[in-house]
Design an enzyme around this catalytic site. Structure first.
Site, PDB file in Angstrom:
ATOM      1  N   GLU A   1      -3.187  -0.168  -3.683  1.00 31.87           N
ATOM      2  CA  GLU A   1      -3.101  -1.299  -2.774  1.00 31.87           C
ATOM      3  C   GLU A   1      -3.310  -2.615  -3.517  1.00 31.87           C
ATOM      4  OE1 GLU A   1      -6.206  -0.735   0.047  1.00 31.87           O
ATOM      5  OE2 GLU A   1      -5.596  -2.445   1.265  1.00 31.87           O
TER       6      GLU A   1
ATOM      7  N   ASP B   1       0.870  -1.192   0.000  1.00 34.37           N
ATOM      8  CA  ASP B   1       0.000   0.000   0.000  1.00 34.37           C
ATOM      9  C   ASP B   1       0.901   1.234   0.000  1.00 34.37           C
ATOM     10  OD1 ASP B   1      -3.089   0.762   1.565  1.00 34.37           O
ATOM     11  OD2 ASP B   1      -1.585   2.241   1.029  1.00 34.37           O
TER      12      ASP B   1
HETATM   13  P1  TTP Z   1      -5.192   5.013   1.455  1.00 38.13           P
HETATM   14  O1  TTP Z   1      -4.194   3.976   1.076  1.00 38.13           O
HETATM   15  O2  TTP Z   1      -6.273   4.625   2.418  1.00 38.13           O
HETATM   16  O3  TTP Z   1      -4.462   6.262   2.100  1.00 38.13           O
HETATM   17  P2  TTP Z   1      -3.066   6.924   1.729  1.00 38.13           P
HETATM   18  O4  TTP Z   1      -2.341   6.144   0.695  1.00 38.13           O
HETATM   19  O5  TTP Z   1      -3.283   8.361   1.418  1.00 38.13           O
HETATM   20  O6  TTP Z   1      -2.278   6.853   3.112  1.00 38.13           O
HETATM   21  P3  TTP Z   1      -1.673   5.576   3.845  1.00 38.13           P
HETATM   22  O7  TTP Z   1      -1.954   4.376   3.000  1.00 38.13           O
HETATM   23  O8  TTP Z   1      -0.212   5.838   3.989  1.00 38.13           O
HETATM   24  O9  TTP Z   1      -2.366   5.527   5.159  1.00 38.13           O
HETATM   25  O10 TTP Z   1      -5.909   5.567   0.168  1.00 38.13           O
HETATM   26  C1  TTP Z   1      -5.206   5.739  -1.062  1.00 38.13           C
HETATM   27  C2  TTP Z   1      -5.677   6.999  -1.753  1.00 38.13           C
HETATM   28  O11 TTP Z   1      -7.082   6.935  -1.964  1.00 38.13           O
HETATM   29  C3  TTP Z   1      -5.415   8.257  -0.944  1.00 38.13           C
HETATM   30  O12 TTP Z   1      -4.128   8.795  -1.155  1.00 38.13           O
HETATM   31  C4  TTP Z   1      -6.527   9.144  -1.412  1.00 38.13           C
HETATM   32  C5  TTP Z   1      -7.658   8.227  -1.815  1.00 38.13           C
HETATM   33  N1  TTP Z   1      -8.697   8.231  -0.779  1.00 38.13           N
HETATM   34  C6  TTP Z   1      -9.779   9.095  -0.921  1.00 38.13           C
HETATM   35  O13 TTP Z   1      -9.877   9.823  -1.912  1.00 38.13           O
HETATM   36  N2  TTP Z   1     -10.727   9.134   0.053  1.00 38.13           N
HETATM   37  C7  TTP Z   1     -10.658   8.355   1.182  1.00 38.13           C
HETATM   38  O14 TTP Z   1     -11.546   8.435   2.061  1.00 38.13           O
HETATM   39  C8  TTP Z   1      -9.541   7.459   1.317  1.00 38.13           C
HETATM   40  C9  TTP Z   1      -9.420   6.586   2.551  1.00 38.13           C
HETATM   41  C10 TTP Z   1      -8.594   7.432   0.322  1.00 38.13           C
HETATM   42 MG    MG Z   2      -2.096   4.094   0.837  1.00 34.72          MG
END
Ligand code: TTP
Ligand code: MG
Length: 400
Positions: free
Chosen positions: A110, A14
């Site tokens: 992911e 991820d």
């Molecule tokens: P995530 O993998 O949940 O978050 P992240 O990569 O920003 O942070 P980390 O994994 O290090 O905790 O989500 C991936 C992308 O998806 C994120 O950069 C932005 C998007 N996203 C949204 O647009 N809305 C949301 O509610 C979430 C959870 C993610």
């Molecule tokens: Mg992420």
């Protein structure tokens, strides 16, 4: 201890603070700063994500931007630029799929990999994970957290526990100890409601849940109780299921003026074959089916498909098949309003299936040439280089 000969064959990856990390990569002045992606602070939207620097202020995905602004007014607020994130996501997916075809993307940043079939080629899971992290950093410029374990639940948990920039392994002998103190919300499927129900039963941690008989849990939570109890005991029978994100890749165009010149139709197909071939190679995919669509000026639409015995990803293979199909479907002299070219029956390439790089055989697709062209187009754009046959031939000078 190494993971040699063990069951550590599931990898979960991820990207860290994905959208924000792309912005920081492309604008170094944002590095080390709180960056919030989602839009302007006064707008009615929510936070898509925030850099780890911004998270220190309590900013989280899905929080209203106005609230994020109150928590961290000096943060840099940026709109979502999906095209660039998708491009980075494709590049990362191509890297991941060079280790194994058994890959299950979960979201834009992911994926799960089952590396049980390829550890003899690339080394044990830990070596593969190190290599993935290195390549994503150097080739895409992003940090990716990686978790390894013997099933999906624990591999994903390992990623979560190791973030950011983590490489965590959960081995069978330590799984129960790692799970014991964690809140039940770490179990898949336990949202706020179930958490509340469990709390009312005096269950807050995974260790506490493990003490309750699944039959008793079922009375309160219904049939998912058995699955939860298994997860709490480090058991997850789900397989990594490779799935095709898209069923087909295609391109079509409506001509400004209807066309009855066969060579123009052929040239359009050649152009489409280049676009589609590049896309396949970027995603480390091959196709087996090819479809040509022709819509005449009276809107009559004809499609013809062909499935090839071998998977293909070269421009020439796509073009040759498309040219043949076009000859079969096109009624000479009729005016064409729209043509389209699609490839389907997509599959991810295993790294060991990669084609020959150099070929002297002119009947074979020139994979090396395609790759060189891809690199040039990646840097300078699709149209910067073109096949000679796409150029309008200059009229030959008449001999005196
Ligand atoms: P995530 O993998 O949940 O978050 P992240 O990569 O920003 O942070 P980390 O994994 O290090 O905790 O989500 C991936 C992308 O998806 C994120 O950069 C932005 C998007 N996203 C949204 O647009 N809305 C949301 O509610 C979430 C959870 C993610
Ligand atoms: Mg992420």
């Amino acid at each position: 201890m190494t993971d040699a000969g063990t069951s550590l064959t599931v990898i979960h990856c991820d990207l860290d603070a994905f959208f924000a990390a792309v912005e920081q990569r492309d604008n170094p002045s944002l590095k080390g700063k709180p960056v919030i992606i989602g839009g302007q602070p006064q707008s009615r939207g929510v936070v898509a994500t925030a850099s780890y620097e911004a998270r220190q202020y309590g900013i989280k995905s899905a929080m209203p931007l106005t609230q994020a602004y109150r928590l961290c007014p000096h943060a840099v607020f940026l709109p979502v630029d999906m095209g660039r994130y998708k491009e980075a996501s494709r590049q990362v997916l191509a890297i991941l799929s060079s280790y194994t075809p058994v890959i299950e993307p979960l979201s834009i940043d992911e994926a799960f990999l089952d590396v049980s079939g390829c550890t003899s080629i690339f080394g044990f899971a830990e070596k593969i994970a190190e290599s993935i992290k290195r390549r994503v950093k150097t080739e895409v410029g992003l940090n990716i957290s990686v978790g390894i374990s013997y099933n999906k639940f624990l591999a994903k948990l390992a990623t979560e526990l190791g973030k950011p920039d983590g490489l965590e392994i959960i081995r069978p002998e330590e799984a129960l100890d790692i799970l014991r103190p964690l809140p039940v919300s770490y179990l898949w499927g336990v949202g706020a409601k179930s958490q509340q129900k469990l709390k009312s039963l005096g269950i807050n941690t995974i260790g506490e849940l493990r003490q309750i008989k699944p039959e008793k849990l079922e009375k309160h939570l219904g049939s998912p109780a058995f699955l939860l109890w298994e997860l709490a005991n480090g058991i997850d029978k789900r397989k990594v299921e490779p799935y095709r994100e898209r069923k087909s890749i295609g391109k079509e165009t409506t001509f400004q003026h209807d066309v009855d010149d066969f060579s123009k139709l052929e040239k359009t197909m050649l152009y489409f074959a280049g676009l589609i071939g590049r896309r396949l190679r970027e995603e480390n995919m091959s196709a087996r089916k090819i479809t040509v669509k022709v819509r005449y000026s009276n809107f009559k639409t004809v499609t013809r498909s062909k499935t090839l015995r071998e998977p293909f990803d070269s421009d020439s293979a796509i073009y040759n098949a498309a040219g043949e199909l076009l000859k079969q479907v096109y009624n000479a002299g009729e005016k064409v309003r729209l043509i389209g070219l699609y490839v389907g029956s997509l599959q991810l390439n295993g790294s060991w299936e990669q084609g020959t790089l150099f070929t002297d055989d002119q009947t074979q697709p020139n994979v090396h040439l395609d790759k060189v062209l891809d690199k040039i187009r990646q840097r300078f754009g699709q149209d910067v280089i073109t096949r000679a046959s796409l150029l309008e031939r200059k009229r030959k000078k008449r001999r005196p």
